[in-house]
Design a protein around this motif. Structure first.
Motif, PDB file in Angstrom:
ATOM      1  N   ALA A  43      -7.498 -25.500  -4.013  1.00 28.05           N
ATOM      2  CA  ALA A  43      -7.626 -25.889  -5.422  1.00 28.05           C
ATOM      3  C   ALA A  43      -6.285 -25.775  -6.147  1.00 28.05           C
ATOM      4  N   LEU A  44      -5.548 -24.699  -5.899  1.00 32.87           N
ATOM      5  CA  LEU A  44      -4.248 -24.528  -6.543  1.00 32.87           C
ATOM      6  C   LEU A  44      -3.261 -25.599  -6.089  1.00 32.87           C
ATOM      7  N   ASP A  45      -3.318 -25.982  -4.817  1.00 31.55           N
ATOM      8  CA  ASP A  45      -2.447 -27.042  -4.316  1.00 31.55           C
ATOM      9  C   ASP A  45      -2.733 -28.342  -5.058  1.00 31.55           C
ATOM     10  N   PHE A  46      -4.001 -28.634  -5.252  1.00 40.01           N
ATOM     11  CA  PHE A  46      -4.399 -29.829  -5.995  1.00 40.01           C
ATOM     12  C   PHE A  46      -3.884 -29.762  -7.429  1.00 40.01           C
ATOM     13  N   LEU A  47      -4.094 -28.632  -8.082  1.00 37.08           N
ATOM     14  CA  LEU A  47      -3.663 -28.485  -9.474  1.00 37.08           C
ATOM     15  C   LEU A  47      -2.141 -28.507  -9.600  1.00 37.08           C
ATOM     16  N   LEU A  48      -1.450 -28.037  -8.578  1.00 38.13           N
ATOM     17  CA  LEU A  48       0.013 -27.983  -8.628  1.00 38.13           C
ATOM     18  C   LEU A  48       0.629 -29.365  -8.804  1.00 38.13           C
ATOM     19  N   VAL A  49       0.060 -30.373  -8.192  1.00 38.08           N
ATOM     20  CA  VAL A  49       0.623 -31.709  -8.334  1.00 38.08           C
ATOM     21  C   VAL A  49       0.000 -32.479  -9.496  1.00 38.08           C
ATOM     22  N   HIS A  50      -1.033 -31.915 -10.112  1.00 37.45           N
ATOM     23  CA  HIS A  50      -1.710 -32.564 -11.240  1.00 37.45           C
ATOM     24  C   HIS A  50      -1.765 -31.632 -12.465  1.00 37.45           C
ATOM     25  N   THR A  51      -0.686 -30.901 -12.720  1.00 35.42           N
ATOM     26  CA  THR A  51      -0.682 -29.931 -13.821  1.00 35.42           C
ATOM     27  C   THR A  51      -0.912 -30.572 -15.183  1.00 35.42           C
ATOM     28  N   GLY A  52      -0.490 -31.805 -15.352  1.00 30.86           N
ATOM     29  CA  GLY A  52      -0.703 -32.494 -16.625  1.00 30.86           C
ATOM     30  C   GLY A  52      -2.172 -32.674 -16.947  1.00 30.86           C
ATOM     31  N   ASP A  53      -3.006 -32.738 -15.920  1.00 35.83           N
ATOM     32  CA  ASP A  53      -4.446 -32.901 -16.126  1.00 35.83           C
ATOM     33  C   ASP A  53      -5.107 -31.644 -16.675  1.00 35.83           C
ATOM     34  N   VAL A  54      -4.455 -30.507 -16.504  1.00 33.30           N
ATOM     35  CA  VAL A  54      -5.061 -29.243 -16.915  1.00 33.30           C
ATOM     36  C   VAL A  54      -4.277 -28.567 -18.041  1.00 33.30           C
ATOM     37  N   GLY A  55      -3.606 -29.381 -18.848  1.00 34.89           N
ATOM     38  CA  GLY A  55      -2.912 -28.848 -20.021  1.00 34.89           C
ATOM     39  C   GLY A  55      -1.566 -28.240 -19.737  1.00 34.89           C
ATOM     40  N   GLY A  56      -1.013 -28.503 -18.577  1.00 37.49           N
ATOM     41  CA  GLY A  56       0.268 -27.923 -18.227  1.00 37.49           C
ATOM     42  C   GLY A  56       1.398 -28.917 -18.325  1.00 37.49           C
ATOM     43  N   PRO A  57       2.507 -28.606 -17.665  1.00 37.35           N
ATOM     44  CA  PRO A  57       3.650 -29.522 -17.645  1.00 37.35           C
ATOM     45  C   PRO A  57       3.254 -30.861 -17.025  1.00 37.35           C
ATOM     46  N   GLU A  58       4.096 -31.856 -17.222  1.00 37.21           N
ATOM     47  CA  GLU A  58       3.851 -33.179 -16.655  1.00 37.21           C
ATOM     48  C   GLU A  58       3.567 -33.060 -15.155  1.00 37.21           C
ATOM     49  N   SER A  59       2.593 -33.817 -14.680  1.00 38.73           N
ATOM     50  CA  SER A  59       2.213 -33.775 -13.269  1.00 38.73           C
ATOM     51  C   SER A  59       3.367 -34.221 -12.374  1.00 38.73           C
ATOM     52  N   LEU A  60       3.463 -33.610 -11.200  1.00 40.79           N
ATOM     53  CA  LEU A  60       4.479 -33.991 -10.227  1.00 40.79           C
ATOM     54  C   LEU A  60       4.163 -35.321  -9.575  1.00 40.79           C
ATOM     55  N   HIS A  61       2.881 -35.585  -9.352  1.00 39.82           N
ATOM     56  CA  HIS A  61       2.465 -36.827  -8.719  1.00 39.82           C
ATOM     57  C   HIS A  61       1.773 -37.702  -9.750  1.00 39.82           C
ATOM     58  N   PRO A  62       1.881 -39.009  -9.606  1.00 39.81           N
ATOM     59  CA  PRO A  62       1.288 -39.907 -10.597  1.00 39.81           C
ATOM     60  C   PRO A  62      -0.238 -39.833 -10.579  1.00 39.81           C
ATOM     61  N   PRO A  63      -0.855 -40.124 -11.722  1.00 39.77           N
ATOM     62  CA  PRO A  63      -2.316 -40.119 -11.759  1.00 39.77           C
ATOM     63  C   PRO A  63      -2.876 -41.266 -10.925  1.00 39.77           C
ATOM     64  N   THR A  64      -3.940 -40.985 -10.230  1.00 36.44           N
ATOM     65  CA  THR A  64      -4.611 -42.013  -9.439  1.00 36.44           C
ATOM     66  C   THR A  64      -6.102 -41.924  -9.714  1.00 36.44           C
TER      67      THR A  64
END
Length: 168
Positions: A43-64
């Motif tokens: 779960a953390l690995d998933f959130l790490l590349v999608h931090t923008g989805d959870v109120g964090g810094p801009e996501s590392l990977h683009p939204p899909t």
């Protein structure tokens, strides 16, 4: 790191065991001395590349679309990544009463200090943010957070089809 060759000489995706392993080391290094089980690391690995989805810094990977489906295939990838990183003492696995737990290994700090590219610096920053934000949640609290975001993603990308059996 753009791609690595598999034994059958086809290029592997950018999201292979090496990249996932680096993400795991970044997460575990940020969390040290805390330990996580495989499910939390997935779960953390998933959130790490999608931090923008959870109120964090801009996501590392683009939204899909259908990001929630990523969680289904990520478990094997993260498990392979952890095994790879264990061979270099970057990750340690300990048996606990409730299963195996993973922590940063002896060489993790030195390894993380050598990562200096823009993407890798951003990865380490997001790992620190993620651990500070969600790392100390109990399993129950963390599941509630994941469920909330999972429901949002499903709702966001769900294709609503008109009913074919009745009046509209």
């Amino acid at each position: 790191m753009d791609s690595i060759l598999r034994q059958d000489k086809r290029p592997a995706t950018f999201n292979g065991p090496l990249e996932a392993g680096i993400r795991a080391v970044a997460l575990l290094g940020a969390a040290f001395p805390q330990t996580y089980d495989l499910q939390r690391l997935v779960a953390l690995d998933f959130l790490l590349v999608h931090t923008g989805d959870v109120g964090g810094p801009e996501s590392l990977h683009p939204p899909t679309p259908h990001r929630s489906a990523e969680l289904l295939v990520r478990r094997g990838l993260v498990e392979d990544a952890l095994l790879l990183m264990m061979t270099r003492d970057l990750v340690q696995r300990q048996a606990a009463p409730d299963g195996f737990k993973y922590s940063a290994g002896e060489n993790a700090v030195m390894f993380l200090d050598t990562l200096s590219g823009r993407y890798l610096r951003a990865l380490k920053e997001r790992a620190s943010w993620l651990v500070a934000t969600f790392g100390h949640h109990s399993d129950q609290e963390f599941r509630a957070v994941m469920r909330r975001f999972f429901d949002d993603w499903v709702e966001e990308f769900q294709h609503i089809e008109p009913s074919t059996g009745g009046k509209q």
